[in-house]
Design a protein around this motif. Structure first.
Motif: not given
Length: 436
Positions: A107-114, A116-120, A152-158
């Motif tokens: 149920t945990d989907d708040d972070s991605e591996i890596g 530099w993930n601005p595209h997440i 370092r870059i977590s991703g993109t919010s909405s």
């Protein structure tokens, strides 16, 4: 064995159906008038005796009740004398809908591996049926900025509203900004390995800043070139340079804040906001001069340093507001999703430490909407804006009187029931019957 599996599956499905989130409200079909309430507009104004008319999900009239007359024969009328009307509260920098149960990895989907993930994109992972999200609404928290974590870059919010069938229905503003975690200027020893736990200079700080600079230089080179191959991470950063996306830099230290602001200016970032900003009050004049807004850390927290004032987290907002800095409140930290419902009470605490109630209200409504870029539709009770609001029995910034009777998102009257209110009613009946 097969029969056991079937029984367990049916049991789980039954449990899921009986405890599912409330069905999203239907689109508004009839005009609604709210009469007689004290309207807290969200921009500092207050109408003691208001008339609010909602049509097709929009606010078509927000006036003093003695200024105009309307034909209420064809409307649903809510008489709210003695009550208060507020714009829906907005929680920024939250992982609501990305994690349901911390201890259950699935149920945990708040972070991605890596790193530099601005595209997440956090939006496509958002669970609109989350029970935790549902529990925000009875306190007036009706919208949120769903933000990824890690790297370092977590991703993109909405930005989403909290009464929807799925993430497509929930979306208010897609891909509003990219989140960068700034390096710490200090580190602490790992006490569990026998290292000195005291603060010391981060010897890798300059190298870490160089890594960020190199990455942004590469993204700028990509945006300026004619590319035959799409690079998704670099593609996601284009909005930072044309102003369509905001850069949210998560940083607390005084030097880190100054370095982050200067970095944004040097790299041509059009819009930038500090997130957390524990030491922002130390550089408030600098932030004001550079027109930098702050999503301020959770108010209900302890001081980070032993020589800080015991009430520093409570009065930070007051210090920054007095300096003219655009401030909104966020609530990240330990148990951040569960504590997000306390957003109005964070604002209420700032009143006890110097802000007026209407200034405090702006910290969780119009100021937040301005920073997130949705103030043309949300954040205040003004004609032409979305009818996203609620009616409270009393002061919504006070946990004793924040008792919500009706709430609307885009003119749709939403349910205020949740699994928590159901349990409250269930056990209230139990103990009431025992007293009889």
């Amino acid at each position: 064995m097969k029969n056991t599996f079937i029984y367990i599956t049916v049991l789980l499905m039954t449990f899921g159906f009986t405890n599912a989130q409330q069905t999203p409200a239907k689109k508004q079909t009839k005009s609604i008038a709210i009469v007689g309430a004290t309207a807290h507009i969200g921009n500092g104004q207050v109408y003691e005796n208001s008339l609010i008319v909602i049509e097709n999900g929009k606010l078509v009239s927000v006036v003093e009740n003695n200024q105009t007359k309307v034909d209420d024969s064809k409307m649903d009328v809510i008489y709210a004398n003695g009550k208060h009307v507020y714009p829906g509260f907005i929680i920024p920098n939250t992982t609501l809908g990305l994690v349901e149960i911390d201890a259950v990895r699935a149920t945990d989907d708040d972070s991605e591996i890596g790193s530099w993930n601005p595209h997440i994109r956090s939006l496509i992972a958002y669970n609109s049926e989350s029970k935790v999200v549902e529990s925000m609404r009875p306190n007036g928290v009706l919208l949120g900025q769903i933000t990824p974590r890690g790297g370092r870059i977590s991703g993109t919010s909405s930005i989403v509203q909290f009464d929807a069938w799925n993430w497509e229905d929930a979306a208010v503003k897609e891909d509003d900004g990219i989140h960068l975690n700034w390096p710490n200027t200090f580190t602490r020893g790992r006490w569990w390995l026998g290292e000195d736990p005291a603060y010391k200079d981060n010897k890798e700080y300059k190298n870490q800043i160089k890594e960020i600079s190199d990455y942004f230089n590469a993204t700028k080179a990509y945006t300026q070139a004619n590319n035959t191959t799409v690079n998704l991470p670099y593609e996601a950063t284009k909005g930072l340079f044309d102003g369509s996306k905001r850069l949210y830099i998560h940083v607390d230290g005084e030097k880190g804040i100054i370095d982050a602001v200067n970095f944004s200016k040097e790299n041509g970032i059009k819009s930038m906001t500090i997130v957390g900003g524990y030491d922002a009050y130390k550089v408030a004049d600098f932030l004001k001069q550079n027109n930098i807004s702050v999503l301020l850390q959770r108010v209900h927290s302890r001081p980070s340093q032993t020589d800080d004032d015991y009430d520093l987290p409570f009065k930070m907002a007051k210090i920054l507001v007095d300096k003219g800095v655009m401030v909104a409140l966020e609530g990240s930290g330990q148990m951040e999703r569960m504590n997000a419902r306390n957003l109005p009470f964070y604002a209420g605490t700032t009143v006890a430490y110097g802000l007026t109630k209407e200034q405090a209200l702006q910290l969780i409504t119009l100021n937040t909407a301005k920073i997130l870029g949705i103030d043309n539709q949300y954040g205040s009770l003004e004609e032409g804006k979305s009818a996203t609001l609620f009616i409270s029995e009393g002061d919504a910034l006070d946990m004793r009187t924040n008792i919500i009777s009706e709430a609307f998102i885009d003119g749709r009257q939403i349910s205020l029931e949740s699994h928590q209110t159901k349990l409250w009613k269930r056990y209230s009946e139990k103990y009431e019957s025992q007293e009889d």
